[in-house]
Design a protein around this motif. Structure first.
Motif, PDB file in Angstrom:
ATOM      1  N   ASP A  65      35.569  33.295  -2.530  1.00  0.00           N
ATOM      2  CA  ASP A  65      36.650  32.213  -3.085  1.00  0.00           C
ATOM      3  C   ASP A  65      35.931  30.767  -3.940  1.00  0.00           C
ATOM      4  O   ASP A  65      36.523  30.620  -3.649  1.00  0.00           O
ATOM      5  N   HIS A  67      34.526  28.568  -6.156  1.00  0.00           N
ATOM      6  CA  HIS A  67      34.823  27.872  -6.970  1.00  0.00           C
ATOM      7  C   HIS A  67      33.648  27.610  -8.136  1.00  0.00           C
ATOM      8  O   HIS A  67      33.009  26.007  -7.049  1.00  0.00           O
ATOM      9  N   LEU A 155      43.621  29.141 -15.151  1.00  0.00           N
ATOM     10  CA  LEU A 155      42.400  27.955 -14.532  1.00  0.00           C
ATOM     11  C   LEU A 155      42.474  26.679 -14.882  1.00  0.00           C
ATOM     12  O   LEU A 155      43.427  26.464 -15.598  1.00  0.00           O
ATOM     13  N   ASP A 158      37.243  20.751 -13.980  1.00  0.00           N
ATOM     14  CA  ASP A 158      36.704  20.173 -13.636  1.00  0.00           C
ATOM     15  C   ASP A 158      36.956  18.769 -14.053  1.00  0.00           C
ATOM     16  O   ASP A 158      35.556  19.032 -14.467  1.00  0.00           O
ATOM     17  N   LYS A 203      37.450  26.254 -14.293  1.00  0.00           N
ATOM     18  CA  LYS A 203      36.726  26.832 -12.923  1.00  0.00           C
ATOM     19  C   LYS A 203      36.926  27.551 -12.461  1.00  0.00           C
ATOM     20  O   LYS A 203      38.187  28.630 -12.750  1.00  0.00           O
ATOM     21  N   THR A 205      35.942  31.706  -9.955  1.00  0.00           N
ATOM     22  CA  THR A 205      35.071  32.386  -8.956  1.00  0.00           C
ATOM     23  C   THR A 205      35.059  33.561  -9.549  1.00  0.00           C
ATOM     24  O   THR A 205      34.991  34.308 -10.486  1.00  0.00           O
ATOM     25  N   ASP A 208      37.279  36.056 -10.617  1.00  0.00           N
ATOM     26  CA  ASP A 208      37.819  35.667 -11.808  1.00  0.00           C
ATOM     27  C   ASP A 208      36.879  36.038 -12.989  1.00  0.00           C
ATOM     28  O   ASP A 208      37.185  37.242 -13.723  1.00  0.00           O
TER      29      ASP A 208
END
Length: 427
Positions: A65, A67, A155, A158, A203, A205, A208
């Motif tokens: 989980d 990021h 998504l 960042d 960003k 995971t 993803d």
């Protein structure tokens, strides 16, 4: 007889992945990507492995989980978008197909002024510039929408990493200037690099990444949402570029030793694809000199070798498969055929976990099996133990002792005539 605890069976797959991750957990070699200051601040101990089947089953272990930013792992998906919008002829007028044999940020232009391929920075900047849109904001939104469709969720950018990349991205701007001078970039350098910095700062995971890889594995259909994100032709071209160029200046080693289309990013992620089977996402931020995650590379190498995923493996039959003779899943008969790899056993485990509350007995027939890869063998032995613990009778017809003997033993090969014997005369 009480119902079987389905979770106990489903955990067999996650336990296998956890064991793989444990084999690389102790490796603390490599360095954080300190040339992007924001990336130097991440926890170096992060470690995750996620696998998503082409039918949408998710298995995730470690810090799945957590990021991190896509960085260069964005490149295959933006390349796919450019192909879908502009077509391969237009895209490859500006960027080549060939492995560069050089680092990701190398100055690599061919005789026509094109960057060597879309997976190195110079080629990715040119590829991003080909995305349709009147402004950098419009082009970035098109990219974000596409990559989000691959991931199956929206998504986000960042902002801190984006600002850090913009402040320190002098070499990427220099590469864009060279492409501009060569005539392969038809936007301003600031315009092109701004979109590129933003796509790298999305960003994700590890899960993803695995979903994105599974979408490629599933011929362009996201297995979670059912959306056709890309056409099969675009997927084929994207996987080919990932396989030949995705791991930079050791793509040859990667093809030889791992044999999966893959793309790494200096954020610590790697996305890999087992076509028709799985997408894989790994995360660990310490990087090797080529800019790829040390533990991510090691984990994928183990997966390829222990799970039998190398594309050029030659199984004893074209495909591993099984069928359940009793559709009621009451007295379940599983007939195996071909080489049993991780993908096949994962399907068996899934079926048992889905219907565990109705199963009263299980019979496995390995009479038509021709090989069992090591990890599949271990999973089948573990499955025996789980079913026995749940008081569900299991019988196995294993005439070649694949499960009880050493792993990856194959059935005897058919007789081949002596290569030096004289050829028969023409009839």
């Amino acid at each position: 007889m009480s119902p079987m605890k389905n979770e106990a069976v489903a955990d067999l797959v996650s336990n296998t992945l956890e064991e793989l991750l444990d084999q690389v957990r102790g490796d603390r070699s490599g360095e954080l990507a300190d040339y992007i200051p924001q990336l130097a601040q991440v926890d170096p101990e992060g470690l995750a492995l996620s696998v998503v089947s082409s039918t949408g089953r998710i298995y995730a272990v470690g810090d799945h989980d957590q990021h991190f930013t896509l960085q260069s792992a964005s490149k295959p998906f933006v390349y796919a978008l450019a192909l879908s919008q502009r077509g391969p002829d237009v895209v490859h007028e500006r960027v080549g197909y060939e492995p560069s044999g050089e680092p990701f940020n190398a100055i690599s232009l061919d005789a026509e002024g094109r960057p060597a391929n879309p997976m190195i920075n110079a080629g990715a900047i040119v590829t991003s510039s080909l995305i349709e849109g009147a402004t950098p904001d419009a082009r970035f939104e098109a990219i974000r929408h596409c990559v989000s469709a691959f991931a199956g969720r929206e998504l986000e950018l960042d902002e801190a990493v984006y600002a850090s990349e913009t402040a320190t991205g002098h070499r990427n701007r220099a590469l864009a200037n060279l492409a501009l001078a060569a005539g392969t970039l038809d936007r301003t350098v600031i315009d092109a690099t701004d979109v590129y910095f933003r796509q790298c700062s999305l960003k994700v995971t590890a899960t993803d990444l695995a979903v994105m890889g599974a979408t490629l594995s599933n011929n362009g259909v996201n297995p979670l949402t059912g959306v056709q994100v890309m056409t099969p032709e675009v997927v084929r071209r994207t996987l080919a570029i990932m396989l030949s160029c995705g791991m930079y200046n050791y793509s040859g080693y990667w093809m030889n030793d791992v044999g999966l289309p893959a793309k790494s990013g200096v954020g610590g992620g790697i996305v890999a694809v087992s076509p028709g089977k799985f997408g894989v996402g790994t995360y660990s931020p310490r990087l090797d000199p080529s800019g790829s995650s040390v533990r991510g590379v090691a984990a994928l190498r183990l997966m390829s070798n222990q799970l039998g995923l190398h594309l050029l493996n030659h199984p004893s039959e074209a495909a591993a498969s099984f069928n359940a003779d009793d559709s009621s899943f009451d007295n379940l008969i599983l007939r195996m055929r071909g080489e049993l790899d991780f993908a096949c056993v994962e399907r068996i485990v899934h079926e048992l976990s889905e219907h565990g509350d109705t199963i009263k007995s299980v019979h496995m027939d390995l009479g038509e099996s021709t090989a069992v890869v090591p990890t599949a063998r271990g999973m089948l032995k573990d499955l025996q133990e789980v079913l026995a613990h749940e008081d569900i009778p299991i019988t196995i017809d294993d005439p070649r002792d694949f499960i009880e003997t050493e792993p990856h033993l194959k059935a005897p090969e058919p007789h081949v005539a002596d290569a030096h014997a004289p050829l028969p005369e023409n009839q």
